[in-house]
Structures are given as C-alpha cells and as structure tokens.
Design a protein around this motif. Structure first.
Motif, short mmCIF file in Angstrom:
data_model
loop_
_atom_site.label_atom_id
_atom_site.label_comp_id
_atom_site.label_asym_id
_atom_site.label_seq_id
_atom_site.Cartn_x
_atom_site.Cartn_y
_atom_site.Cartn_z
N TYR A 5 74.21 27.13 56.52
CA TYR A 5 73.62 26.17 57.46
C TYR A 5 74.48 26.03 58.71
O TYR A 5 75.71 25.98 58.64
N ILE A 6 73.79 26.00 59.84
CA ILE A 6 74.44 25.93 61.15
C ILE A 6 73.78 24.82 61.96
O ILE A 6 72.55 24.69 61.94
N VAL A 23 72.68 15.65 61.59
CA VAL A 23 71.76 15.42 62.71
C VAL A 23 70.66 16.49 62.72
O VAL A 23 69.48 16.19 62.60
N PHE A 24 71.06 17.75 62.87
CA PHE A 24 70.07 18.83 62.91
C PHE A 24 70.76 20.10 62.43
O PHE A 24 71.60 20.66 63.13
N GLU A 25 70.42 20.53 61.24
CA GLU A 25 70.98 21.74 60.66
C GLU A 25 69.87 22.64 60.13
O GLU A 25 68.90 22.15 59.54
N LEU A 26 70.02 23.94 60.34
CA LEU A 26 69.11 24.93 59.79
C LEU A 26 69.92 26.10 59.24
O LEU A 26 71.04 26.37 59.69
N SER A 27 69.34 26.78 58.25
CA SER A 27 69.99 28.00 57.76
C SER A 27 69.89 29.07 58.85
O SER A 27 69.02 29.01 59.73
N LEU A 28 70.77 30.07 58.77
CA LEU A 28 70.75 31.15 59.75
C LEU A 28 69.38 31.84 59.74
O LEU A 28 68.85 32.19 60.80
N VAL A 31 62.65 21.16 69.38
CA VAL A 31 63.11 20.27 68.31
C VAL A 31 61.98 19.35 67.85
O VAL A 31 61.77 19.14 66.64
N LEU A 32 61.25 18.78 68.80
CA LEU A 32 60.16 17.86 68.45
C LEU A 32 59.04 18.58 67.70
O LEU A 32 58.48 18.05 66.74
N VAL A 33 58.71 19.80 68.14
CA VAL A 33 57.67 20.57 67.43
C VAL A 33 58.14 20.91 66.02
O VAL A 33 57.38 20.80 65.05
N TYR A 34 59.40 21.30 65.90
CA TYR A 34 59.94 21.60 64.56
C TYR A 34 59.85 20.37 63.66
O TYR A 34 59.42 20.45 62.51
#
Length: 386
Positions: A40-41, A46-51, A213-216
């Motif tokens: 995760y990056i 706050v906002f983390e996603l896997s690579l 970010v908002l769409v995600y």
C-alpha cells in the motif's frame, strides 16, 4: 519522444511488457513481485491504495483522458462529426461488439464465467494502428480512418461498460463534488491561452486530482474521471496536453499496465479443464471481431452511399476486423473488473485476452499485408498502363 509518438513503436513496447509480465509471474521472482503489487502506497489513514490499484485506477485514468480528448476532437471536428461519416464505422462497431458477446455467452452461459461477456468487446487502438503501420504500406487512407473511427467507438462502448456495469454503492455526494470540479476544470481550461496560464495550469492539475479522488470515493471506477476531464477541457489546450502526454502514455502508462495485468501464473491443468472464461475470450476476440466487423460493415455499405469516395472492399473489412480483435488494454481492464472477486477466473480470462489478441495480431498482419500488396500491385499496373 518522436519514437514514442509513432504508430509502430508503442505496439512493440506493449507486447514486450506483456511478455515480461507472463515470464515474471511464472519465474522465481513472482513472490517478491506479487508482494510489491499488493504493497500500500499513499497517506496512511487518509488515502492509501495498493500498487496494483494505483496502476489500474490511477495511471489508466491518464490513458482514458488522452482517449477522451481524441474522442472529443473526432466528434466535433474529425471523422465522427456527422451521422453520414459515422454510419459505416458505427454499424461495423456494433457488429464487433454484439457478435463477440454472443460467442462468449455461447461458450460460458450457465457458468460463473458468464459475467465476463464484456471482455471481448474492446479494440486496442495503439496495437491496431501499430500493426497497420508496420504491414499496411500502400493501403488507402480510408482504411486507417475507418479503423480509427471503429476503435474510438469501441472505446466508447468500453467506457460505458466500465461506468455502468462496474459501479456499486454510489456516493452521490462525492459524485456531485466531482461534477463541480469538472465544471470548474472545463471553465478554467479556457484560460490556458492567456497570460495567467501558469497559475491556471497548476489549478487545473489540482482540480484533476480532486476529481479523480472524488470519483474513486464515489464508487464509480476512477478511470471515468479521466474520460469526463478529457471531454470537458477546451479543445485547443486539450490537444496540446494530449500531444505532451502521448509519449508518457505510450512509454510508461500502457506498458506498466500491460506488465501488471499480464502477471498471471499459467495454470498447470490440461486444456480440457480450462475455464469457459479462457475459451470464450480466445474464440470471441479473433472470430467475433473479424466476422462481426466485416459482415456488419458490408451491410452498412448497402445502407449508405458515400458520395464520390470509393467504399472499402469486403477484404478490407476483414483486415479491419482482424485488427479490431486485438483487444489488449481495455479487454485486460474489463477482465480485472468482471472477475475482481474470482482470481482464478480473472487469470484465465487474462490469458484468453493475451492469446486471442496474439491470434488476431497474426491474422491481421497476414490480411493487412495481403491487402497492401493488392493495392500496390494495382497502382503499379495502373502506372504501367498510363
């Protein structure tokens, strides 16, 4: 940079990247690479996603932005700006979507793999135009225009599938915020030709990130943010931005996605035990696209008359259909989305996309070379007669 803007080179890079992904996934390097893809990056808490998610949700949004800018241009100024111009490629594209779906469902109906029916509907425009550039010397410009329009229409279908089929639990508040950001983005983009272009450009980047970010967070697939931003941006600055982004998309975005999507461990099972997800895509891409595009394209010639311009021969439509069967980028994304909760089906569908696209590529190379030779010989004969 000019090399990465050419039609041929990006297709070669994509093919190499996908091959490397398959090799790495079936080598001793796989455990370490798999761990890295799931690392995760982001900003903790706050906002983390896997690579892996950063690649398919983040990087691909840039690719879809570039696609949307080209789509906006074609719809307003280019080859799709009137019903008459769009009719033949639109009818052919319909055949290239409906027949692959029918073939896939004929293979997978009644199984868990049936959910993958959107996978074989896509055409990879970079690959298709790359093959056309390598093997199509001497072909009429009308065939390239037809293929470009066809691939763009296929992209529209893929975008609709992503937006409608793979959206769950929509947060309408986040979606409304994204809409406001897009409107502001579109308005500000009109100021890029003024003296305030530097602060405007910074604001546009911030608005683009905010929109993504908002769409995600809204539950809609994040790549749709790239689509709406590309359509909303003023055309002149959008075309300049597309020109600047094109080598980065061709040289980094698409190869990285192709590598990550092709990280599939080849199952050690006999052919008889492979899933309908594999067989459905394998057959639907080359057969469905070739037959669907050629037959529907031929029917469209009977329904329309393109005054003064020589219509494409049925053999040309067969070549275009084979090029359309190179699904690759969007098909790989659709396989990820369709089987996001079923890793085994996803992997087999991915293998089907890779194998079906390679078959289509080889078939297209043969058909395009044959048609190019035909046109060159005809021109030589005409020149000798005169």
């Amino acid at each position: 940079m000019s090399l990465l803007r050419s039609a041929r080179f990006p297709a070669i890079v994509l093919l190499i990247a996908a091959a490397l992904g398959l090799i790495v996934a079936n080598s001793p390097l796989w455990p370490a690479v798999d761990d890295a893809m799931h690392a995760y990056i982001g900003i903790p808490g706050v906002f983390e996603l896997s690579l892996s998610h950063w690649i398919k949700d983040g990087l691909l949004a840039i690719f879809f932005f570039v696609v949307a800018v080209e789509l906006q241009y074609e719809l307003t100024t280019g080859q799709l700006n009137s019903a008459r111009k769009a009719m033949q490629p639109a009818i052919a594209a319909a055949g290239g979507v409906l027949l692959p779906i029918a073939i896939y469902l004929a293979v997978a109906w009644g199984t868990d793999a049936a959910a993958g029916w959107p996978i074989p509907t896509a055409t990879d425009i970079a690959f298709a135009l790359g093959v056309l550039a390598v093997f199509g010397k001497g072909l009429p410009a009308a065939l390239r225009v037809f293929l470009l329009a066809l691939a763009i229409l296929d992209d529209i279908v893929g975008i609709v599938f992503i937006a409608v089929l793979f959206t769950t639990g929509v947060d309408f508040g986040a979606l409304a915020g994204a809409a406001v950001a897009v409107v502001a983005f579109g308005i500000l983009s009109r100021l890029l030709d003024t003296r305030a272009r530097v602060p405007v450009a910074i604001l546009l980047v911030l608005l683009a990130i905010t929109t993504w970010v908002l769409v995600y967070n809204s539950g809609v697939h994040a790549t749709i943010a790239g689509v709406v931003l590309g359509l909303a941006m003023a055309q002149r600055p959008a075309l300049r931005v597309r020109h600047e982004l094109e080598p980065w998309v061709n040289g980094i975005v698409l190869p990285v996605f192709a590598f990550s999507a092709a990280l599939v461990v080849i199952p050690a099972v006999p052919l008889s035990q492979l899933s309908p997800a594999f067989w459905g895509v394998l057959v639907a891409l080359p057969v469905g696209k070739v037959v669907g595009i050629a037959v529907f394209g031929w029917l469209s010639l009977k329904l329309s008359h393109r005054g003064g311009q020589a219509p494409l021969a049925f053999s040309d439509l067969l070549a275009a259909g084979a090029l359309g069967g190179i699904g690759f980028t969007v098909s790989l994304l659709l396989s990820e989305l369709a089987f996001s909760g079923a890793a085994a089906l996803r992997d087999q569908a991915t293998l089907g996309v890779l194998a079906g696209s390679v078959i289509s590529l080889l078939l297209a190379a043969g058909l395009v070379s044959w048609r190019a030779w035909h046109y060159r010989r005809r021109m030589t004969t005409a020149a000798a007669a005169s």
